[in-house]
Scaffold this active site. Structure first.
Site, PDB file in Angstrom:
ATOM      1  N   THR A  19      24.823  44.033  34.658  1.00  0.00           N
ATOM      2  CA  THR A  19      24.853  44.381  36.084  1.00  0.00           C
ATOM      3  C   THR A  19      25.331  45.785  36.204  1.00  0.00           C
ATOM      4  OG1 THR A  19      25.320  41.889  36.549  1.00  0.00           O
ATOM      5  CG2 THR A  19      25.402  43.838  38.420  1.00  0.00           C
ATOM      6  N   ARG A  23      29.163  45.686  28.699  1.00  0.00           N
ATOM      7  CA  ARG A  23      30.515  45.140  28.505  1.00  0.00           C
ATOM      8  C   ARG A  23      30.703  44.244  27.135  1.00  0.00           C
ATOM      9  NH1 ARG A  23      31.890  44.491  35.163  1.00  0.00           N
ATOM     10  NH2 ARG A  23      31.446  46.802  35.622  1.00  0.00           N
ATOM     11  N   SER A 114      35.805  46.769  34.622  1.00  0.00           N
ATOM     12  CA  SER A 114      36.035  46.558  35.785  1.00  0.00           C
ATOM     13  C   SER A 114      37.018  45.633  36.038  1.00  0.00           C
ATOM     14  CB  SER A 114      34.525  46.066  36.254  1.00  0.00           C
ATOM     15  OG  SER A 114      34.805  46.095  37.888  1.00  0.00           O
ATOM     16  N   HIS A 115      36.801  44.471  36.522  1.00  0.00           N
ATOM     17  CA  HIS A 115      37.732  43.365  36.510  1.00  0.00           C
ATOM     18  C   HIS A 115      38.039  42.425  35.613  1.00  0.00           C
ATOM     19  CE1 HIS A 115      33.679  42.105  37.399  1.00  0.00           C
ATOM     20  NE2 HIS A 115      34.025  40.875  36.964  1.00  0.00           N
ATOM     21  N   ASP A 278      40.526  46.631  41.963  1.00  0.00           N
ATOM     22  CA  ASP A 278      40.341  46.202  40.554  1.00  0.00           C
ATOM     23  C   ASP A 278      40.665  47.113  39.531  1.00  0.00           C
ATOM     24  OD1 ASP A 278      38.220  47.530  41.111  1.00  0.00           O
ATOM     25  OD2 ASP A 278      36.895  46.375  39.823  1.00  0.00           O
ATOM     26  N   ASP A 280      39.023  49.335  37.857  1.00  0.00           N
ATOM     27  CA  ASP A 280      38.392  50.415  37.883  1.00  0.00           C
ATOM     28  C   ASP A 280      38.296  51.077  39.319  1.00  0.00           C
ATOM     29  OD1 ASP A 280      36.195  48.823  38.346  1.00  0.00           O
ATOM     30  OD2 ASP A 280      34.774  50.177  37.849  1.00  0.00           O
ATOM     31  N   ASP A 282      36.949  50.061  42.176  1.00  0.00           N
ATOM     32  CA  ASP A 282      35.647  49.975  42.863  1.00  0.00           C
ATOM     33  C   ASP A 282      35.722  48.767  43.931  1.00  0.00           C
ATOM     34  OD1 ASP A 282      35.053  48.550  40.964  1.00  0.00           O
ATOM     35  OD2 ASP A 282      33.170  49.411  40.733  1.00  0.00           O
ATOM     36  N   ARG A 283      36.420  47.562  43.614  1.00  0.00           N
ATOM     37  CA  ARG A 283      36.372  46.641  44.364  1.00  0.00           C
ATOM     38  C   ARG A 283      37.611  46.495  45.500  1.00  0.00           C
ATOM     39  NH1 ARG A 283      34.511  41.269  41.337  1.00  0.00           N
ATOM     40  NH2 ARG A 283      32.585  42.324  40.048  1.00  0.00           N
ATOM     41  N   THR A 345      21.946  42.016  43.602  1.00  0.00           N
ATOM     42  CA  THR A 345      23.268  42.494  43.206  1.00  0.00           C
ATOM     43  C   THR A 345      23.313  43.301  42.124  1.00  0.00           C
ATOM     44  OG1 THR A 345      23.805  39.977  43.412  1.00  0.00           O
ATOM     45  CG2 THR A 345      25.208  41.142  41.743  1.00  0.00           C
ATOM     46  N   GLU A 364      28.887  44.080  49.182  1.00  0.00           N
ATOM     47  CA  GLU A 364      28.479  43.012  48.266  1.00  0.00           C
ATOM     48  C   GLU A 364      29.735  41.884  48.444  1.00  0.00           C
ATOM     49  OE1 GLU A 364      26.179  43.918  44.471  1.00  0.00           O
ATOM     50  OE2 GLU A 364      28.049  45.189  44.398  1.00  0.00           O
ATOM     51  N   GLU A 365      29.172  40.691  48.347  1.00  0.00           N
ATOM     52  CA  GLU A 365      30.084  39.448  48.556  1.00  0.00           C
ATOM     53  C   GLU A 365      31.035  39.654  47.352  1.00  0.00           C
ATOM     54  OE1 GLU A 365      30.050  37.326  45.569  1.00  0.00           O
ATOM     55  OE2 GLU A 365      28.367  38.642  45.011  1.00  0.00           O
ATOM     56  N   SER A 366      30.858  40.288  46.069  1.00  0.00           N
ATOM     57  CA  SER A 366      31.757  40.346  45.033  1.00  0.00           C
ATOM     58  C   SER A 366      32.854  41.498  45.108  1.00  0.00           C
ATOM     59  CB  SER A 366      30.899  40.647  43.809  1.00  0.00           C
ATOM     60  OG  SER A 366      30.152  42.090  44.001  1.00  0.00           O
ATOM     61  N   LYS A 377      30.730  51.434  44.818  1.00  0.00           N
ATOM     62  CA  LYS A 377      31.493  51.194  45.753  1.00  0.00           C
ATOM     63  C   LYS A 377      33.140  51.384  45.929  1.00  0.00           C
ATOM     64  CE  LYS A 377      32.251  46.750  43.025  1.00  0.00           C
ATOM     65  NZ  LYS A 377      31.057  46.938  41.927  1.00  0.00           N
ATOM     66  N   ARG A 495      27.332  31.352  39.302  1.00  0.00           N
ATOM     67  CA  ARG A 495      27.844  31.494  40.667  1.00  0.00           C
ATOM     68  C   ARG A 495      27.102  30.844  41.697  1.00  0.00           C
ATOM     69  NH1 ARG A 495      31.565  35.186  39.139  1.00  0.00           N
ATOM     70  NH2 ARG A 495      30.847  37.181  38.345  1.00  0.00           N
TER      71      ARG A 495
END
Ligand code: G16
Length: 542
Positions: A19, A23, A114-115, A278, A280, A282-283, A345, A364-366, A377, A495
């Site tokens: 995505t 990773r 990321s997270h 998070d 990095d 972005d969240r 997504t 986004e919902e995430s 983001k 999910r």
């Protein structure tokens, strides 16, 4: 002049970006040649890099500094003229996008998982962002993957490591390495979008806030902006020191992993506002006193209040949301008379809409929200936009959201994650769902309007993306959606997204787990979750 070395190598399996980039476990990246192959594949897939400038930085997780030294030497070996690297190797994902755009670099490389947790036994990641500042679109990531499969050599210079902590220009075998302050450009951009005077006045009036940086990259950004420029009291930023292992934490800003923050906001005399970001940066997660704002609602509320912020005073061209995100934003778009786009997504799908001026806000919902100010983001941006709205409206977060529901109706929403399940069981479950034809059938009290596997044709460039998630949509507009995460590194994560529109204000106070109980049970049954995965409960509910 240092000689450029050409090193023979062999392809590794599985260097397919997910995505958001590649990773993998740190141990995978530490295999000799693994990082080098992927970086060489990037450099050979993005056009002529000779004489160009690259932006580079990461979220500071374990292996960040070593990877940066390798990438710098490979950039020199491949003919880049300059690499702009954040001091200490630090650069949040939105700040990287900001720098790429501001200095018109030939894109950038961002090192982050990321997270996902960090540390020697945890995760690492790498992605390339294009010159527009956003994540590489699928055509580019496919080209990188294809190149990774037949790579035979990579180019690198033999040189000493660069001192990443010393600001200024350094020479690396004839290439300039410019170590810069990773916060300054980003902070200036934020100040151009929001009413810092009004937010300063809010804090001066005793407004209480906690920001949980989760020992990840946003610490220095949040301290400089919130406690520095905006005058929030020292201590507003919690866990503000970036650590290579995020203080043994899981830098995912949700109700489970940001528990310190959640506890503070739900305490007796807790602060007025809480937020977290998070790994990095972005969240974002937004909390009011005793109140959690779902990311889908956050997008809708920000869209409805955007004109209160100087950077958006002229209004929005359009809104975009990922398919599993609730339709709360669609209702705002409809009321504003602007389009709302539904994409797969992944933030990369917003890029063309933002570039074409079709969308101004995306979400986004995430836990992702952002706008056309960058092409990622942006966690702190969302926090500042909320602060700007709160400074103008002078109401508690909960009241603002409840008023929003009263006006537009509530899209009651929840996501259930089943983490670390067996990959073949997960794929089997998705294949099974894909094969069902439910149209016109009844499931419990619900009757199915249609079911499909979401496919998207980009309205700007016409590119088509298929298999983006199974939707079961009911005749009353409720729906359940099933997707496999594209960001994990171990097994699979299923999910399940559950949504129901509730126009009745008298029902708005209900806990979503209660309000959605029938749909939740129905989703488990129709996908045979227990039989296929052995799981009776999700691991994370948001
Ligand atoms: C990445 C993408 C997001 C996307 C998310 C979904 O987030 O950048 O646009 O919504 O993945 O993750 P999954 O595929 O696991 O549902 P991040 O913050 O991990 O870069």
């Amino acid at each position: 002049m240092t000689a450029i070395k050409t090193v023979a190598t062999q392809p590794f399996d599985g260097q397919k970006p997910g995505t958001s980039g590649l990773r993998k476990k740190v141990k995978v990246f530490q295999q000799p040649g693994y990082l080098e192959n992927f970086v060489q594949a990037i450099f050979e897939s993005i056009g002529d890099v000779a004489g160009k400038t690259l932006a580079l930085g990461g979220d500071g997780r374990f292996f960040n500094r070593q990877a940066i030294q390798t990438i710098l030497k490979m950039a020199a070996g491949n003919g880049f003229a300059r690499v702009m690297v954040g001091q200490g190797g630090i650069l949040s994902t939105p700040a990287a996008s900001c720098v790429i755009r501001k200095y018109r670099t030939f894109g950038g490389i961002i090192l982050s998982a990321s997270h996902n947790p960090g540390g020697p036994d945890e995760d690492f990641g790498i992605k390339y962002n294009i010159p527009a500042g956003g994540p590489a679109p699928e055509a580019v990531t496919e080209a990188i993957y294809a190149r990774s499969k037949d790579i035979t050599q990579y180019r690198i210079v033999d040189a000493a490591d660069i001192d990443l902590d010393r600001l200024g220009d350094h020479d690396l075998a004839g290439m300039v390495v410019q170590v810069f302050d990773p916060v300054a450009d980003y902070a200036a951009l934020m100040e151009s979008l929001f009413d810092f005077g009004a937010i300063r006045a809010l804090f001066a009036g005793g407004f209480g806030m906690k920001f949980d940086a989760m020992h990840a990259v946003t610490g220095p950004y949040a301290k400089a902006i919130l406690e520095g420029a905006l005058g929030a009291p020292a201590g507003t930023v919690m866990n503000g020191e970036p650590k290579e292992d995020f203080g043994h934490g899981h830098p995912d800003p949700n109700l489970v992993h940001a528990h310190d923050l959640v506890e503070a906001l739900f305490a007796q005399d807790g602060p007025d506002f809480g937020a977290a970001s998070d790994g990095d940066g972005d969240r974002n997660m937004i909390l009011g006193k005793d109140f959690y704002v779902t990311p889908s609602d956050s997008l809708a509320v920000l869209a409805a209040n955007a004109t209160l912020c100087p950077g958006y005073a002229k209004g929005l061209a359009g809104i975009a949301r990922s398919m599993p995100t609730s339709a709360a934003a669609d209702r705002v778009a409809q009321a504003l008379g602007i389009p709302c786009y539904e994409t797969p997504t992944g933030w990369k799908f917003f890029g063309t809409l933002l570039d074409a001026g079709k969308a101004t806000l995306c979400g986004e919902e995430s836990f992702g929200t952002g706008s056309d100010h960058v092409r990622e983001k942006d966690g702190l941006w969302a926090v500042l936009m909320w602060l700007n709205v709160l400074a103008v409206r002078k109401q508690p977060v909960a009241d603002i959201v409840r008023e929003h529901w009263a006006k537009y109706g509530r899209n009651v929403y929840s996501r259930h994650d089943y983490e670390g399940i067996d990959s073949s069981a997960a794929n089997g479950l998705m294949d099974y769902l894909r094969g069902l034809d439910l149209k016109g059938k009844s499931l419990g009290a619900y009757s199915v309007a249609f079911n499909d596997d979401f496919a998207y044709t980009d309205p700007v460039d016409g590119s088509v993306s298929t298999k983006q998630g199974i939707r079961i949509v009911f005749t009353d507009g409720s729906r359940v959606v099933f997707r496999l995460s594209g960001t994990g590194t171990e097994g699979a994560t299923l999910r399940v997204y559950i949504e129901q529109f509730q126009p009745d204000v008298a029902q708005h106070h209900l806990d979503p787990q209660v309000a959605l109980a029938d749909l939740i049970a129905l989703a488990r049954d129709v996908a045979q979750i227990e039989a296929r995965t052995g799981r009776t409960e999700p691991t994370v509910i948001t």
